[in-house]
Enzyme design. Structure first.
Site, PDB file in Angstrom:
ATOM      1  N   GLY A  71       2.152  43.056  41.733  1.00 35.57           N
ATOM      2  CA  GLY A  71       0.770  43.216  42.149  1.00 35.57           C
ATOM      3  C   GLY A  71       0.662  43.761  43.551  1.00 35.57           C
ATOM      4  O   GLY A  71       1.666  44.070  44.207  1.00 35.57           O
ATOM      5  N   SER A  73       0.055  43.013  47.189  1.00 34.87           N
ATOM      6  CA  SER A  73       0.322  41.736  47.858  1.00 34.87           C
ATOM      7  C   SER A  73      -0.222  41.627  49.275  1.00 34.87           C
ATOM      8  O   SER A  73       0.096  40.669  49.981  1.00 34.87           O
ATOM      9  CB  SER A  73       1.832  41.487  47.896  1.00 34.87           C
ATOM     10  OG  SER A  73       2.491  42.502  48.631  1.00 34.87           O
ATOM     11  N   HIS A 111      -4.367  32.509  50.234  1.00 33.45           N
ATOM     12  CA  HIS A 111      -5.569  33.226  50.669  1.00 33.45           C
ATOM     13  C   HIS A 111      -6.756  32.995  49.734  1.00 33.45           C
ATOM     14  O   HIS A 111      -7.877  33.396  50.053  1.00 33.45           O
ATOM     15  CB  HIS A 111      -5.251  34.704  50.849  1.00 33.45           C
ATOM     16  CG  HIS A 111      -4.247  34.923  51.937  1.00 33.45           C
ATOM     17  ND1 HIS A 111      -4.522  34.662  53.269  1.00 33.45           N
ATOM     18  CD2 HIS A 111      -2.939  35.315  51.901  1.00 33.45           C
ATOM     19  CE1 HIS A 111      -3.451  34.914  54.011  1.00 33.45           C
ATOM     20  NE2 HIS A 111      -2.479  35.302  53.197  1.00 33.45           N
ATOM     21  N   TYR A 134      -8.022  40.717  48.797  1.00 31.55           N
ATOM     22  CA  TYR A 134      -6.794  40.246  48.157  1.00 31.55           C
ATOM     23  C   TYR A 134      -6.966  38.811  47.666  1.00 31.55           C
ATOM     24  O   TYR A 134      -6.638  38.480  46.523  1.00 31.55           O
ATOM     25  CB  TYR A 134      -5.637  40.355  49.145  1.00 31.55           C
ATOM     26  CG  TYR A 134      -4.391  39.618  48.710  1.00 31.55           C
ATOM     27  CD1 TYR A 134      -3.627  40.085  47.644  1.00 31.55           C
ATOM     28  CD2 TYR A 134      -3.983  38.462  49.369  1.00 31.55           C
ATOM     29  CE1 TYR A 134      -2.492  39.407  47.245  1.00 31.55           C
ATOM     30  CE2 TYR A 134      -2.844  37.780  48.970  1.00 31.55           C
ATOM     31  CZ  TYR A 134      -2.110  38.263  47.911  1.00 31.55           C
ATOM     32  OH  TYR A 134      -0.983  37.583  47.509  1.00 31.55           O
ATOM     33  N   LYS A 138      -7.037  37.032  43.737  1.00 29.52           N
ATOM     34  CA  LYS A 138      -6.264  35.883  43.281  1.00 29.52           C
ATOM     35  C   LYS A 138      -7.165  34.785  42.717  1.00 29.52           C
ATOM     36  O   LYS A 138      -6.752  34.045  41.823  1.00 29.52           O
ATOM     37  CB  LYS A 138      -5.400  35.352  44.429  1.00 29.52           C
ATOM     38  CG  LYS A 138      -4.282  36.302  44.860  1.00 29.52           C
ATOM     39  CD  LYS A 138      -3.294  36.578  43.745  1.00 29.52           C
ATOM     40  CE  LYS A 138      -2.121  37.424  44.211  1.00 29.52           C
ATOM     41  NZ  LYS A 138      -1.112  37.647  43.143  1.00 29.52           N
ATOM     42  N   SER A 163       3.889  30.967  52.688  1.00 31.13           N
ATOM     43  CA  SER A 163       4.627  32.022  53.392  1.00 31.13           C
ATOM     44  C   SER A 163       6.076  31.954  52.925  1.00 31.13           C
ATOM     45  O   SER A 163       6.844  31.125  53.420  1.00 31.13           O
ATOM     46  CB  SER A 163       4.551  31.810  54.915  1.00 31.13           C
ATOM     47  OG  SER A 163       3.208  31.649  55.336  1.00 31.13           O
ATOM     48  N   CYS A 164       6.424  32.811  51.983  1.00 34.35           N
ATOM     49  CA  CYS A 164       7.771  32.754  51.389  1.00 34.35           C
ATOM     50  C   CYS A 164       8.651  33.816  52.040  1.00 34.35           C
ATOM     51  O   CYS A 164       8.593  34.999  51.702  1.00 34.35           O
ATOM     52  CB  CYS A 164       7.687  32.951  49.876  1.00 34.35           C
ATOM     53  SG  CYS A 164       9.183  32.432  48.995  1.00 34.35           S
ATOM     54  N   ARG A 172       1.810  28.752  62.369  1.00 38.75           N
ATOM     55  CA  ARG A 172       1.180  28.553  61.071  1.00 38.75           C
ATOM     56  C   ARG A 172       2.222  28.366  59.982  1.00 38.75           C
ATOM     57  O   ARG A 172       2.068  27.541  59.074  1.00 38.75           O
ATOM     58  CB  ARG A 172       0.264  29.738  60.750  1.00 38.75           C
ATOM     59  CG  ARG A 172      -0.365  29.678  59.356  1.00 38.75           C
ATOM     60  CD  ARG A 172      -1.325  30.848  59.149  1.00 38.75           C
ATOM     61  NE  ARG A 172      -1.733  30.955  57.761  1.00 38.75           N
ATOM     62  CZ  ARG A 172      -1.063  31.625  56.824  1.00 38.75           C
ATOM     63  NH1 ARG A 172       0.073  32.254  57.137  1.00 38.75           N
ATOM     64  NH2 ARG A 172      -1.516  31.678  55.595  1.00 38.75           N
TER      65      ARG A 172
END
Length: 268
Positions: A71, A73, A111, A134, A138, A163-164, A172
């Site tokens: 998708g 991102s 988000h 975005y 989602k 946050s990967c 944050r």
């Protein structure tokens, strides 16, 4: 699991988790817009575009589960977000419906709830407060997953990824970071629990500073092992005096809450 489809396999997160997927599946089908040639013995590649329903149907044949990372991102103009994250996701769910309804791990996003304050701890019942187009896409994706579950019994684990990355790099992320190892462990849990349903789960490791409460998903048996606090001293040395008025430190969605709406033709 026997055979897993990984969409978005050429993206940064897809590339990062590929070496770990052999731990949970005997065969991994990698799909994406660009060909992958460095295949491991347990990997195969299928060229697939999210806007091309036929290519998704072909890639999903014989799969027991789907990790959907494909998708658009980032924030950007609405047209490409719509094509990939709205039309593309519909195509994915129709492909699943036509191919025995393999379980889906849908990579949603923090988000979706980006305008909740960082001072709040929220769970899956929190009202969506998207911080970007975005994020809005989602929200649609989560609603579509729920619709297919209610109407057709299609099971999906909705993971609102924080946050990967390899490691947290700002204050944050000390709250939102998700390690690759913990992500793949979540995939294993979602694909092997006897009854999955359609849960919403926040995708973060066992961070001391997390904004999110996942107790409603304890039945999955997922127990993250990593903790962003291991990088706290490093982050605080690099950024010793964060601005408390910066959206990065005010809202759960961080800087996405301050981004302008892109017009068609703008750079993403």
């Amino acid at each position: 699991m026997t055979k897993i489809l990984l969409t978005g396999a050429t993206g940064s997160m897809g590339r990062a988790i590929r070496p770990l997927l052999g731990e949970i599946a005997t065969e991994v089908v990698l799909s994406g817009r660009r060909e992958i040639t460095d295949l491991a013995p347990h990997e195969t590649f299928r060229l697939a575009e999210l806007h091309d329903a036929a290519s998704l149907h072909a890639a999903m044949q014989g799969c027991d589960a789907v990790i959907h990372l494909g998708g658009y991102s980032i924030e950007g103009p609405f047209a490409p977000i719509m094509e990939a994250n709205i039309l593309g996701l519909y195509n994915l769910y129709e492909a699943a419906r036509a191919n025995g309804q393999p379980r889906i791990l849908f990579a949603s996003s923090n988000h979706v709830v980006g305008f909740h304050a960082q001072s709040d701890v929220i769970d899956a019942s929190a009202m969506p407060r998207p911080d970007s187009l975005y994020g809005v896409s989602k929200v649609f994706g989560e609603a579509l997953a729920r619709f297919y579950f209610e109407k057709f019994g299609q099971e999906t684990a909705i993971l609102r990824i924080g946050s990967c990355f390899d490691e947290p790099t700002d204050h944050r992320m000390l709250s939102t970071w998700l390690s690759y190892r913990d992500f793949v462990a979540f995939c294993r849990a979602a694909f092997t629990v006897p009854v999955l349903g359609c849960p919403i789960v926040y995708g973060c490791s066992a961070n001391d500073r997390s904004f999110w409460d996942n107790r409603a998903a304890n039945y999955l048996g997922w127990q993250p092992q990593d903790n962003a606090e291991a990088w706290a001293a490093q982050v605080e040395a690099a950024i010793p005096n964060p601005d408390p008025q910066d959206p990065l430190h005010v809202y759960q969605g961080g800087k996405f809450t301050a981004l302008p709406i892109h017009q068609e033709g703008d750079d993403a």
